[in-house]
Design a protein around this motif. Sequence first.
Motif, PDB file in Angstrom:
ATOM      1  N   PRO A  76       0.815  -1.223   0.000  1.00  0.00           N
ATOM      2  CA  PRO A  76       0.000   0.000   0.000  1.00  0.00           C
ATOM      3  C   PRO A  76       0.843   1.264   0.000  1.00  0.00           C
ATOM      4  O   PRO A  76       0.488   2.260  -0.638  1.00  0.00           O
ATOM      5  CB  PRO A  76      -0.830  -0.138   1.271  1.00  0.00           C
ATOM      6  CG  PRO A  76      -0.946  -1.610   1.493  1.00  0.00           C
ATOM      7  CD  PRO A  76       0.370  -2.168   1.048  1.00  0.00           C
ATOM      8  N   VAL A  80       0.648   4.545  -2.479  1.00  0.00           N
ATOM      9  CA  VAL A  80       0.529   5.924  -1.996  1.00  0.00           C
ATOM     10  C   VAL A  80       1.677   6.768  -2.533  1.00  0.00           C
ATOM     11  O   VAL A  80       1.479   7.918  -2.971  1.00  0.00           O
ATOM     12  CB  VAL A  80       0.484   5.947  -0.459  1.00  0.00           C
ATOM     13  CG1 VAL A  80       0.588   7.385   0.048  1.00  0.00           C
ATOM     14  CG2 VAL A  80      -0.795   5.296   0.058  1.00  0.00           C
ATOM     15  N   ALA A  83       1.111   7.612  -6.117  1.00  0.00           N
ATOM     16  CA  ALA A  83       0.039   8.602  -6.268  1.00  0.00           C
ATOM     17  C   ALA A  83       0.531  10.002  -5.957  1.00  0.00           C
ATOM     18  O   ALA A  83       0.251  10.958  -6.686  1.00  0.00           O
ATOM     19  CB  ALA A  83      -1.141   8.240  -5.368  1.00  0.00           C
ATOM     20  N   THR A  84       1.283  10.153  -4.858  1.00  0.00           N
ATOM     21  CA  THR A  84       1.751  11.489  -4.474  1.00  0.00           C
ATOM     22  C   THR A  84       2.897  11.962  -5.366  1.00  0.00           C
ATOM     23  O   THR A  84       3.154  13.167  -5.438  1.00  0.00           O
ATOM     24  CB  THR A  84       2.192  11.498  -3.003  1.00  0.00           C
ATOM     25  OG1 THR A  84       3.138  10.442  -2.775  1.00  0.00           O
ATOM     26  CG2 THR A  84       0.995  11.309  -2.085  1.00  0.00           C
ATOM     27  N   ALA A  91      -1.475  12.292   1.019  1.00  0.00           N
ATOM     28  CA  ALA A  91      -2.473  11.240   0.866  1.00  0.00           C
ATOM     29  C   ALA A  91      -3.350  11.196   2.116  1.00  0.00           C
ATOM     30  O   ALA A  91      -2.834  11.111   3.243  1.00  0.00           O
ATOM     31  CB  ALA A  91      -1.798   9.894   0.652  1.00  0.00           C
ATOM     32  N   LYS A  93      -6.545   9.321   2.020  1.00  0.00           N
ATOM     33  CA  LYS A  93      -7.388   8.125   2.037  1.00  0.00           C
ATOM     34  C   LYS A  93      -6.932   7.153   0.958  1.00  0.00           C
ATOM     35  O   LYS A  93      -6.577   7.557  -0.143  1.00  0.00           O
ATOM     36  CB  LYS A  93      -8.860   8.483   1.824  1.00  0.00           C
ATOM     37  CG  LYS A  93      -9.807   7.277   1.906  1.00  0.00           C
ATOM     38  CD  LYS A  93     -11.275   7.695   1.924  1.00  0.00           C
ATOM     39  CE  LYS A  93     -11.725   8.227   0.588  1.00  0.00           C
ATOM     40  NZ  LYS A  93     -13.191   8.445   0.557  1.00  0.00           N
ATOM     41  N   LEU A  94      -6.929   5.877   1.305  1.00  0.00           N
ATOM     42  CA  LEU A  94      -6.652   4.800   0.362  1.00  0.00           C
ATOM     43  C   LEU A  94      -7.868   3.897   0.307  1.00  0.00           C
ATOM     44  O   LEU A  94      -8.326   3.401   1.348  1.00  0.00           O
ATOM     45  CB  LEU A  94      -5.429   3.996   0.819  1.00  0.00           C
ATOM     46  CG  LEU A  94      -5.248   2.609   0.193  1.00  0.00           C
ATOM     47  CD1 LEU A  94      -4.908   2.732  -1.292  1.00  0.00           C
ATOM     48  CD2 LEU A  94      -4.172   1.810   0.921  1.00  0.00           C
ATOM     49  N   GLU A 105      -7.603   3.325  -5.202  1.00  0.00           N
ATOM     50  CA  GLU A 105      -7.851   4.759  -5.322  1.00  0.00           C
ATOM     51  C   GLU A 105      -7.232   5.472  -4.127  1.00  0.00           C
ATOM     52  O   GLU A 105      -7.491   5.102  -2.981  1.00  0.00           O
ATOM     53  CB  GLU A 105      -9.359   5.038  -5.395  1.00  0.00           C
ATOM     54  CG  GLU A 105     -10.054   4.360  -6.563  1.00  0.00           C
ATOM     55  CD  GLU A 105     -11.557   4.589  -6.580  1.00  0.00           C
ATOM     56  OE1 GLU A 105     -12.017   5.514  -5.864  1.00  0.00           O
ATOM     57  OE2 GLU A 105     -12.266   3.859  -7.292  1.00  0.00           O
ATOM     58  N   ILE A 106      -6.416   6.465  -4.410  1.00  0.00           N
ATOM     59  CA  ILE A 106      -5.773   7.250  -3.359  1.00  0.00           C
ATOM     60  C   ILE A 106      -6.242   8.683  -3.469  1.00  0.00           C
ATOM     61  O   ILE A 106      -6.130   9.303  -4.534  1.00  0.00           O
ATOM     62  CB  ILE A 106      -4.236   7.175  -3.444  1.00  0.00           C
ATOM     63  CG1 ILE A 106      -3.732   5.764  -3.120  1.00  0.00           C
ATOM     64  CG2 ILE A 106      -3.603   8.146  -2.447  1.00  0.00           C
ATOM     65  CD1 ILE A 106      -3.677   4.834  -4.275  1.00  0.00           C
ATOM     66  N   SER A 107      -6.799   9.187  -2.387  1.00  0.00           N
ATOM     67  CA  SER A 107      -7.256  10.579  -2.344  1.00  0.00           C
ATOM     68  C   SER A 107      -6.106  11.438  -1.832  1.00  0.00           C
ATOM     69  O   SER A 107      -5.568  11.184  -0.748  1.00  0.00           O
ATOM     70  CB  SER A 107      -8.477  10.711  -1.433  1.00  0.00           C
ATOM     71  OG  SER A 107      -8.944  12.034  -1.392  1.00  0.00           O
ATOM     72  N   THR A 117      -8.382  12.347  -6.859  1.00  0.00           N
ATOM     73  CA  THR A 117      -8.386  10.899  -6.704  1.00  0.00           C
ATOM     74  C   THR A 117      -7.451  10.311  -7.747  1.00  0.00           C
ATOM     75  O   THR A 117      -7.654  10.511  -8.949  1.00  0.00           O
ATOM     76  CB  THR A 117      -9.796  10.321  -6.868  1.00  0.00           C
ATOM     77  OG1 THR A 117     -10.656  10.880  -5.869  1.00  0.00           O
ATOM     78  CG2 THR A 117      -9.777   8.806  -6.715  1.00  0.00           C
TER      79      THR A 117
END
Length: 451
Positions: A76, A80, A83-84, A91, A93-94, A105-107, A117
């Motif tokens: 995970p 993350v 995504a960042t 980040a 939320k995952l 999906e990573i917020s 997202t």
Amino acid sequence: MTDISLDRATGPAAARAATDFYRAVWRWHFYAGLLVLPFLITLAVTGALYLFRDEIDAIVHGDLKRVAVQTERVAPSAMVAAATAAVPGTAVKLTTPGTPASSAEISVRTAAGDRQTVYVDPYTGTVLGSLPHEGTIMWLVRSLHSLDFLGNAGRVVIETAGGWSILLVGTGIYLWWPRKGRGGAVSIRGKPRQRMFWRDLHAVTGIFVGGFIVFLAVTGMPWSVFWGATVNQWANGSNSGYPSGVFVNVPVSDEHLGHLGETGWSMQQAAVPQSPSQGAAPMGIDRAVAIFDGLGMAAGYAVNIPSKSDGVYTASIFPDDLAQQRTVHLDQYSGATLLDIPFASYGPAAKAIEWGINVHLGQQYGLANQLILLAACMAMVALAVAAAVMWWKRRPAGSLGVPPLPDERRKLAGVAAILAVGGAVYPLVGASLLAVLALDWLVVQRMSAAR
């Protein structure tokens, strides 16, 4: 809905009284239709689309949401980090993949304060793309359905239209009720060029779909402005009705689930536990997800990542099956479970509310739930169109076509008093009821008298 053929001049007093009451109900049914039917069409069309949100999103956003199934997933933390790297920020939320072929999906909250997202292949860690928070086509449909673009005004409209929909069904049943010498109760007579055809189509469709209208209006009320907030406060304000240790007798902060992200309606005011600062390094997202998996969280759960030293890791899942709804909070340092809230721990009122919402969204009973509500939504559109055509064919030229007043004007106020029961339950309906009554008396009746 329709005219009745009682002889008002020579009929018995009881028949004249019945005619007056019928006309009073008909007049209020007409006003309810003016207020509700435009919104009913919008809600039915957008609601029908939203029933199939997963299927539609999988087609429209398939390049973001679907991946090739492989054997091993990356950590995970790698998702993350990817995504960042693609969208710089923090980040928050995952959301784990709901199926083997789903993306993660990573917020991410950016430096500008907005949220994106980011979709990541869980097997390779490859970023598939990103969208603004709640930026999918189905979130747009949901926003239109709930009138979110109007802010609190939209929630006011939803509550008012929902309450009037219930009154519309009640008055409609009275007008439909078979009377001597009347046909068209369960059959459609005439041809489309005749008003009778549209009257029967409206009445027959209404009697079959009326129960669905009431159910959807009631189960949609938790999102309304006054009624929803009141019930929310009643259900969650003191945490009464829940076992000790679920919401009480645990270390809590002043944070609430509804502030952190999407959650079940009845849980939005649930307090979030607070991680006791132990002077140790946080355990990290990898260990948190491993613990949640070990606890048996259903696939597709979301993990809120703590951003403060006293925050917690919160995993929540609100799937189609209510029995799998669950929220778990972990101490971000030790990984200890601070609170584990399965659906079974909800009180009876919360269970009823969540069941209604799940069915309203078309997800509790699978495809059957979706298809039945789709048929109901299509019938609501037919109901509204038939009402509009019937009114257009009946109304005199240059007139609004308001149904005739009863000879005894008190009958109109009497029916309003009966409808006021609904206004007592839904305050916005009561306020609008008084407004319509005043408009009818001050404007419509005087214009009719002048003509």
